[in-house]
Design an enzyme around this catalytic site. Structure first.
Site, short mmCIF file in Angstrom:
data_model
loop_
_atom_site.label_atom_id
_atom_site.label_comp_id
_atom_site.label_asym_id
_atom_site.label_seq_id
_atom_site.Cartn_x
_atom_site.Cartn_y
_atom_site.Cartn_z
N THR A 1 0.62 -1.28 -0.48
CA THR A 1 -0.32 0.25 -0.18
C THR A 1 0.99 1.51 0.05
OG1 THR A 1 -2.38 -1.38 1.46
CG2 THR A 1 -2.21 1.05 1.41
N LYS B 1 -0.13 5.53 8.38
CA LYS B 1 0.47 5.51 7.75
C LYS B 1 -0.73 5.82 6.05
CE LYS B 1 1.74 2.50 4.25
NZ LYS B 1 2.15 1.23 3.17
N LYS C 1 -7.15 1.93 -3.24
CA LYS C 1 -6.92 1.01 -1.62
C LYS C 1 -7.14 2.09 -1.08
CE LYS C 1 -5.14 -1.14 1.83
NZ LYS C 1 -4.28 -1.79 1.80
#
Length: 289
Positions: free
Chosen positions: A98, A241, A173
């Site tokens: 990711t 994050k 995502k």
């Protein structure tokens, strides 16, 4: 059977590489920054390990990465010992990290210049999904490359979808993480309210989970949240994050994410409470401290 390299053996990558070897039947060579972990994987699954990304990727049909962030990604791909230095023409690079859409597009351009293709393919489903080979994979790239890679990716996935050109997998995502952030906060507040109101929380969930409030998070996390256990799945550090990536992208494209920004700060408070490695459902702990 294809020849495959898998770079990055964290809680996600380790089982994903295992599925490529055992379920997919592919010839797999792994690399990990900590060589001992790569040696362990090779002993456990019967594959091979390499001491650099370039060594692992040499001559392979498919090269997968699953690392921490943009900087880690550049390190295992375009650095002097990175996999892009040795990948053969016609190979396919698949990134399950990711990361930002920006780095996805950057790597796709560099791959094309070297004569091989690239897909950004972040995953959703957490550690359990990786271990069970039941991840959802959101892919950015061209149709022809996707069609070649999909049967290989399916070794660790229950759903693999092409979302658009390079970067579209990462953008999808981001949508996923934005939706989860608000949902988990809502569930945490609901459980907190129910407890304060003196309700039987198990009975409450049994009823409302069958209605419009039902979700994967409710079904799979309510018991651990009620019992105050937060060591199941995706860590707060990693969620922060990811939300940071979402907020940076929103600054670029003009999207307004007020709830996401707020929940990101709530996760910052959880980190300050010592919950960096707690799972994302620990938003309830913040409310009940």
């Amino acid at each position: 059977m294809a020849s495959v390299a898998f770079l990055g053996l964290g809680v996600m990558g380790y089982p994903m590489a295992g599925h490529l070897k055992n379920k997919g039947g592919h010839d797999v060579t792994v690399y990990n920054r900590t060589t001992a972990k790569a040696e362990k994987w090779a002993a456990e699954h019967g594959g091979a390990f390499a001491r650099t990304p370039a060594e692992a990727a040499e001559g392979k049909d498919f090269v997968f990465t699953c690392v921490g962030n943009d900087d880690d990604l550049r390190s295992v791909t375009i650095d002097p010992t990175g996999c892009f230095q040795s990948m053969k023409k016609g190979a396919i690079y698949i990134d399950n990290t990711t990361a930002s859409a920006e780095v996805a597009r950057e790597l796709a351009e560099k791959a094309a210049a070297r004569g091989f293709a690239a897909l950004d393919a972040p995953v959703s489903g957490g550690q359990a999904g990786a271990e069970n080979g039941a991840l959802t994979v959101m892919v950015g790239g061209d149709q022809q490359t996707f069609d070649k890679a999909k049967p290989v990716i399916e070794a660790y996935a229950k759903m693999v979808g092409l979302m658009g050109p390079a970067g579209a997998g990462q953008l999808t995502k981001m949508v996923n993480q934005i939706a989860i952030a608000g949902l988990v906060q809502g569930l945490a507040e609901g459980l907190h309210f129910g407890r304060k109101a003196g309700l039987d929380l198990e009975r409450v969930i049994e009823v409302i989970a069958k209605g419009a409030a039902g979700s994967w998070q409710m079904e799979n996390r309510h018991k651990t949240m009620i019992s105050g256990k937060y060591d199941f799945g995706f860590a707060v550090d990693w969620m922060r994050k990811d939300l940071g990536i979402c907020l940076e992208e929103a600054d670029r494209n003009g999207a307004r994410l007020p709830v996401t920004a707020l929940v990101d700060q709530f996760y910052k408070e959880v980190q300050q409470m010592g919950g960096k490695r707690w799972d994302t459902s620990s938003l309830l702990a913040r409310l009940e401290r």
